[in-house]
Design an enzyme around this catalytic site. Structure first.
Site, PDB file in Angstrom:
ATOM      1  N   CYS A 193      17.018  80.870  34.595  1.00 54.03           N
ATOM      2  CA  CYS A 193      16.520  80.802  33.226  1.00 54.03           C
ATOM      3  C   CYS A 193      15.277  79.920  33.121  1.00 54.03           C
ATOM      4  CB  CYS A 193      17.607  80.301  32.282  1.00 54.03           C
ATOM      5  SG  CYS A 193      18.925  81.512  32.071  1.00 54.03           S
ATOM      6  N   CYS A 203      42.003  91.246  35.976  1.00 53.44           N
ATOM      7  CA  CYS A 203      40.563  91.332  36.227  1.00 53.44           C
ATOM      8  C   CYS A 203      40.051  92.732  35.893  1.00 53.44           C
ATOM      9  CB  CYS A 203      40.267  91.004  37.689  1.00 53.44           C
ATOM     10  SG  CYS A 203      38.536  91.251  38.135  1.00 53.44           S
ATOM     11  N   ASP A 217      19.675  84.209  42.344  1.00 57.14           N
ATOM     12  CA  ASP A 217      19.565  83.065  41.438  1.00 57.14           C
ATOM     13  C   ASP A 217      19.893  83.451  40.006  1.00 57.14           C
ATOM     14  OD1 ASP A 217      17.464  84.673  40.878  1.00 57.14           O
ATOM     15  OD2 ASP A 217      15.894  83.170  41.249  1.00 57.14           O
ATOM     16  N   ASN A 218      20.519  84.598  39.802  1.00 59.29           N
ATOM     17  CA  ASN A 218      20.835  84.930  38.406  1.00 59.29           C
ATOM     18  C   ASN A 218      22.202  85.583  38.283  1.00 59.29           C
ATOM     19  OD1 ASN A 218      20.452  88.041  38.060  1.00 59.29           O
ATOM     20  ND2 ASN A 218      18.820  87.326  39.420  1.00 59.29           N
ATOM     21  N   ASP A 240      14.259  91.090  48.649  1.00 65.30           N
ATOM     22  CA  ASP A 240      13.513  90.098  47.864  1.00 65.30           C
ATOM     23  C   ASP A 240      12.204  90.748  47.410  1.00 65.30           C
ATOM     24  OD1 ASP A 240      13.647  86.590  48.081  1.00 65.30           O
ATOM     25  OD2 ASP A 240      12.116  87.688  46.941  1.00 65.30           O
ATOM     26  N   LEU A 253       7.862  76.035  49.679  1.00 63.29           N
ATOM     27  CA  LEU A 253       7.926  75.526  51.052  1.00 63.29           C
ATOM     28  C   LEU A 253       8.711  74.225  51.188  1.00 63.29           C
ATOM     29  CD1 LEU A 253       4.257  76.370  52.098  1.00 63.29           C
ATOM     30  CD2 LEU A 253       6.327  77.695  52.552  1.00 63.29           C
ATOM     31  N   GLN A 254       9.008  73.579  50.082  1.00 65.36           N
ATOM     32  CA  GLN A 254       9.817  72.355  50.097  1.00 65.36           C
ATOM     33  C   GLN A 254      11.239  72.639  50.586  1.00 65.36           C
ATOM     34  OE1 GLN A 254      12.072  72.464  47.247  1.00 65.36           O
ATOM     35  NE2 GLN A 254      12.508  70.348  46.602  1.00 65.36           N
ATOM     36  N   ARG A 255      11.674  73.886  50.556  1.00 66.73           N
ATOM     37  CA  ARG A 255      13.048  74.227  50.962  1.00 66.73           C
ATOM     38  C   ARG A 255      13.178  75.573  51.682  1.00 66.73           C
ATOM     39  NH1 ARG A 255      11.536  74.992  46.177  1.00 66.73           N
ATOM     40  NH2 ARG A 255      12.013  76.879  45.030  1.00 66.73           N
TER      41      ARG A 255
END
Ligand SMILES: [Zn+2]
Length: 396
Positions: free
Chosen positions: A310, A367, A252-253, A184, A193-195
């Site tokens: 995004c 694939c 997250d992407n 990270d 901090l909410q999660r």
């Protein structure tokens, strides 16, 4: 009333006793006379060393557990303990009270077995502190000491020390995963901090990997933490994922997800992947070549408006907790070899409706990545993705 010594003498007259040499020969023989060898000592004695191939049924649990170990009462059974006395009593119980037809007690127990120069398995054991810390795992037959040792040996890489990574890292640390890698490049912000429960108010402004390490070490100092304060990209991914047994994808992407997928198909490393948006979560396990890969599920990127990176999207603070702990559960199952991993299945969780839906995901024989020999995937082909700014612009 008989004394203990007299009782033992009487019992030994009623049962069959065999010398360790004879037992050794019987165990070597490949034919149907090979007996089931049962160690009737206590757990800690068994852990200190036992005869290879022996099943463990402590004498105190003999009546309730022997049928699980030896269901056929006609099968030859040899019992042993330390010196041959407890196994004599146990043999008497098996033949008289439980109707086993061919029971013997090994003379002199494992002590004489060792004196005769025969082999003993000394399994790795948990320390006293570990036995206590992981006692609730050890009590589960699906995990037990063997599974806990696997967890202690395991190396798990977490991509992201944010919403999903926070609960996953905490619970994997608590579960005793030996090494946790954290990737990270962000610092703790008050809006996290909410999660992101691995971080704390007094660590706002601190690098997330440092903050996460502090919480992990406070919870379980045994866990080794490897920190990568950087952004995963094509130039570093192969070095970073090298040596890890399982990867937890909380990125997250979408471009990073494709990159991760292509790299892990190459290294055949399983990925436990989750994503969240609003009140909805998704979860699956991508085990390269055993099941579909991320590109089999999403041959083209999902609609840009679903791409959390995004822009700032709302998310229920509890949701990454729910999904992150499902990820941690899958990681532990993969490592311990317990249960049915979520391979080839996509779990959808709708927090508002409190419903889960499971979709089957099949391997795509066409694939572009996982249908091929992993060695043939080149660096240039990894993470091929449409231009990201253009992609995000599509989100409006
Ligand atoms: Zn695929």
């Amino acid at each position: 009333m008989a004394t203990g010594a007299e009782l033992l003498r009487n019992i030994k007259e009623q049962i069959k006793e065999v010398d360790p040499r004879e037992v050794h020969d019987q165990l070597q023989s490949g034919n149907g006379t090979r007996p089931v060898l049962v160690d009737v000592r206590e757990q800690h004695e068994f852990e200190d060393g036992h005869i290879p191939g022996a099943v463990h049924v402590p004498r105190g649990h003999l009546e309730t557990r022997i049928e699980g170990a030896v269901s056929d009462r006609g099968k030859p059974v040899v019992l042993y303990c330390t010196s041959g006395n407890r196994s004599a009593f146990a043999a008497d119980t098996l033949q008289r009270a439980l109707g086993y037809e061919d029971v013997a007690s090994m003379t002199g127990g494992i002590t004489l077995w060792k004196d005769r120069g025969f082999e003993v398995d000394v399994p790795r054991a948990l320390s006293a502190e570990q036995r206590s810390r992981y006692s609730r795992h050890v009590l589960l037959p699906e995990i037990g000491i063997a599974g806990q040792l696997k967890l202690l040996d395991a190396k798990v890489l977490l991509l992201g020390a944010g919403g999903l990574g926070s609960p996953t890292a905490l619970y994997l640390a608590a579960a005793g995963v030996g090494k946790l890698g954290l990737v990270d490049d962000d610092v703790v912000d008050v809006s996290n901090l909410q999660r992101q429960v691995i971080h704390t108010t007094d660590r706002v402004g601190v690098a997330k990997v440092d903050s996460a390490e502090e919480s992990i070490k406070a919870l379980n100092p045994d866990v080794e933490v490897e920190k990568f304060n950087l952004r995963l990209d094509a130039s570093n991914i192969m070095d970073i994922i090298d040596g890890y047994d399982v990867i937890v994808d909380g990125v997250d992407n979408f471009p990073t997800r494709y990159l991760l997928n292509d790299a892990t198909v190459r290294t055949k490393t399983p990925v436990v992947s989750a994503s969240i948006l609003g009140f909805d979560g998704q979860l699956s396990v991508f085990a390269p070549h055993d099941g579909p890969c991320y590109r089999c599920l999403y041959p083209t990127p999902p609609p840009a408006e679903l791409a959390p990176s995004c822009g700032a999207n709302g998310v229920l603070g509890v949701l990454p907790g729910t999904m992150g702990l499902l990820q941690a559960t899958e990681v532990i199952k993969l490592i311990a070899g317990a249960g049915e991993p979520l391979i080839g299945r996509l779990l959808l969780y709708d927090a508002l409706a409190a419903t889960t839906t499971e979709l089957k995901v099949r391997r795509d024989p066409e694939c572009p990545i996982c249908s091929r020999d992993p060695d043939s995937i080149s660096e240039e082909e990894m993470g091929v993705f449409p231009d990201y700014e253009a992609f995000c612009a599509g989100a409006g």
